[in-house]
Design a protein around this motif. Sequence first.
Motif, PDB file in Angstrom:
ATOM      1  N   SER A 156      23.822  45.073  56.157  1.00 33.73           N
ATOM      2  CA  SER A 156      24.205  45.712  57.432  1.00 33.73           C
ATOM      3  C   SER A 156      23.060  46.535  57.857  1.00 33.73           C
ATOM      4  O   SER A 156      21.979  46.731  57.319  1.00 33.73           O
ATOM      5  CB  SER A 156      25.168  47.107  56.953  1.00 33.73           C
ATOM      6  OG  SER A 156      26.279  46.593  56.460  1.00 33.73           O
ATOM      7  N   THR A 157      22.976  46.743  59.246  1.00 33.77           N
ATOM      8  CA  THR A 157      21.763  47.289  59.813  1.00 33.77           C
ATOM      9  C   THR A 157      21.444  48.731  59.414  1.00 33.77           C
ATOM     10  O   THR A 157      20.390  49.214  59.647  1.00 33.77           O
ATOM     11  CB  THR A 157      22.101  47.028  61.539  1.00 33.77           C
ATOM     12  OG1 THR A 157      23.165  47.842  61.739  1.00 33.77           O
ATOM     13  CG2 THR A 157      22.229  45.670  61.999  1.00 33.77           C
ATOM     14  N   GLU A 158      22.358  49.488  59.170  1.00 35.14           N
ATOM     15  CA  GLU A 158      21.982  50.653  58.702  1.00 35.14           C
ATOM     16  C   GLU A 158      22.520  50.803  56.897  1.00 35.14           C
ATOM     17  O   GLU A 158      23.241  50.070  56.880  1.00 35.14           O
ATOM     18  CB  GLU A 158      23.175  51.854  59.615  1.00 35.14           C
ATOM     19  CG  GLU A 158      22.787  51.888  61.049  1.00 35.14           C
ATOM     20  CD  GLU A 158      21.324  52.443  61.301  1.00 35.14           C
ATOM     21  OE1 GLU A 158      20.865  53.114  60.236  1.00 35.14           O
ATOM     22  OE2 GLU A 158      20.851  51.958  62.213  1.00 35.14           O
ATOM     23  N   PRO A 159      21.768  51.647  56.214  1.00 34.57           N
ATOM     24  CA  PRO A 159      22.267  51.651  55.148  1.00 34.57           C
ATOM     25  C   PRO A 159      23.689  52.224  54.716  1.00 34.57           C
ATOM     26  O   PRO A 159      24.145  52.892  55.264  1.00 34.57           O
ATOM     27  CB  PRO A 159      21.195  52.947  54.603  1.00 34.57           C
ATOM     28  CG  PRO A 159      20.043  53.099  55.309  1.00 34.57           C
ATOM     29  CD  PRO A 159      20.646  52.565  56.754  1.00 34.57           C
ATOM     30  N   THR A 160      24.499  51.262  53.914  1.00 36.38           N
ATOM     31  CA  THR A 160      25.772  51.602  53.730  1.00 36.38           C
ATOM     32  C   THR A 160      26.167  51.266  52.232  1.00 36.38           C
ATOM     33  O   THR A 160      25.624  50.457  51.578  1.00 36.38           O
ATOM     34  CB  THR A 160      26.638  50.360  54.613  1.00 36.38           C
ATOM     35  OG1 THR A 160      26.214  50.295  55.868  1.00 36.38           O
ATOM     36  CG2 THR A 160      27.997  50.344  54.389  1.00 36.38           C
ATOM     37  N   ALA A 161      26.997  52.318  51.868  1.00 30.62           N
ATOM     38  CA  ALA A 161      27.300  52.341  50.610  1.00 30.62           C
ATOM     39  C   ALA A 161      28.532  51.436  50.270  1.00 30.62           C
ATOM     40  O   ALA A 161      29.354  51.270  51.102  1.00 30.62           O
ATOM     41  CB  ALA A 161      27.606  53.885  50.062  1.00 30.62           C
ATOM     42  N   TYR A 162      28.766  50.917  49.120  1.00 31.44           N
ATOM     43  CA  TYR A 162      29.755  50.143  48.832  1.00 31.44           C
ATOM     44  C   TYR A 162      30.546  50.539  47.382  1.00 31.44           C
ATOM     45  O   TYR A 162      29.562  50.374  46.364  1.00 31.44           O
ATOM     46  CB  TYR A 162      29.735  48.857  48.895  1.00 31.44           C
ATOM     47  CG  TYR A 162      31.047  47.942  48.671  1.00 31.44           C
ATOM     48  CD1 TYR A 162      32.057  47.756  49.719  1.00 31.44           C
ATOM     49  CD2 TYR A 162      31.236  47.527  47.528  1.00 31.44           C
ATOM     50  CE1 TYR A 162      33.028  47.150  49.330  1.00 31.44           C
ATOM     51  CE2 TYR A 162      32.325  46.494  47.373  1.00 31.44           C
ATOM     52  CZ  TYR A 162      33.377  46.502  48.134  1.00 31.44           C
ATOM     53  OH  TYR A 162      34.491  45.969  47.848  1.00 31.44           O
ATOM     54  N   GLU A 163      31.523  50.958  47.174  1.00 33.81           N
ATOM     55  CA  GLU A 163      32.454  51.019  45.824  1.00 33.81           C
ATOM     56  C   GLU A 163      33.319  49.929  45.751  1.00 33.81           C
ATOM     57  O   GLU A 163      34.394  49.978  46.433  1.00 33.81           O
ATOM     58  CB  GLU A 163      32.867  52.508  45.963  1.00 33.81           C
ATOM     59  CG  GLU A 163      33.629  52.902  44.603  1.00 33.81           C
ATOM     60  CD  GLU A 163      32.538  53.072  43.567  1.00 33.81           C
ATOM     61  OE1 GLU A 163      32.636  52.773  42.297  1.00 33.81           O
ATOM     62  OE2 GLU A 163      31.590  53.748  43.855  1.00 33.81           O
TER      63      GLU A 163
END
Length: 282
Positions: free
Chosen positions: A148-155
């Motif tokens: 993604s273009t912006e820092p994105t968390a994923y759980e």
Amino acid sequence: MRISTTMFLTDETITPVRLARELEERGYAGLYLPEHTHIPVERTTPYPAGGDLPPEYCRTFDPFVALAQAAAVTDHLTLGTGITLVAQHDPIALAKQIATLDHVSGGRFTLGIGFGWNVEEAADHNVDWRTRRDLTRDRMALMRALWSTEPTAYEGEFGISVRASHAYPKPVQRPRGPLTGPRTLVGGAAGPKLFAHISAYADGWMPIGGRGLTESLPVLRTAWQEAGRTPDTLQIVPHAILPTPGKLTHYADLGIEEVVVQLPPAGEKEVLTVLDEYARYV
């Protein structure tokens, strides 16, 4: 129609560098490589095509290393996996490999995804065979977060997660619809489960052998549109076919713009002979 190629590159075949140069010189569109990390000796899973497992399955190169070599000696040849066994990879590391290859090749990479057929190989990667498809979907979502273009968390739902992170390089291809990352195709046999996966996180289908498309494509197109995807963006790329004029005409009538022809897992002389034979279709 774009004519791409696939073969089992091994320590006994033509080299990736020589093959890539010869493909580009002859005007072929692309090179797709398969993946098997290993083949357990004690294997009860039958070979899908029947009979004994061909020896090249035990010797195939790491596709990302071989494709990086191909990228370094070509300018226009597209590069892809046919296929990557996503469930068998650490998704954080795989996201980096994919993004790097797409970046250094100038956006020429296609990620072909498969769910595998070898139960014992998958088990050595701690993959539960019953949930491998959902695990693949989960790991693809984590990789999209890193791309993604912006820092994105994923759980994730299978114990995988990533914090919002800086992760570069990014894949060259820009986000489109629900997708972030390189062009993505899913391989496998026609059916509602497969078509749901394609519609959720891919650009299209890579049907192995390319049979039965007249009946299957309307079903896939319906699933694609019901998932909210734009109808004319669906890509169909028949994979590992043996070309004939009639077959290619049939694919063209179905609106298919790229096919992947099968090359033999052989030495330089035999492979170049087949390339010259198939060059009439390019």
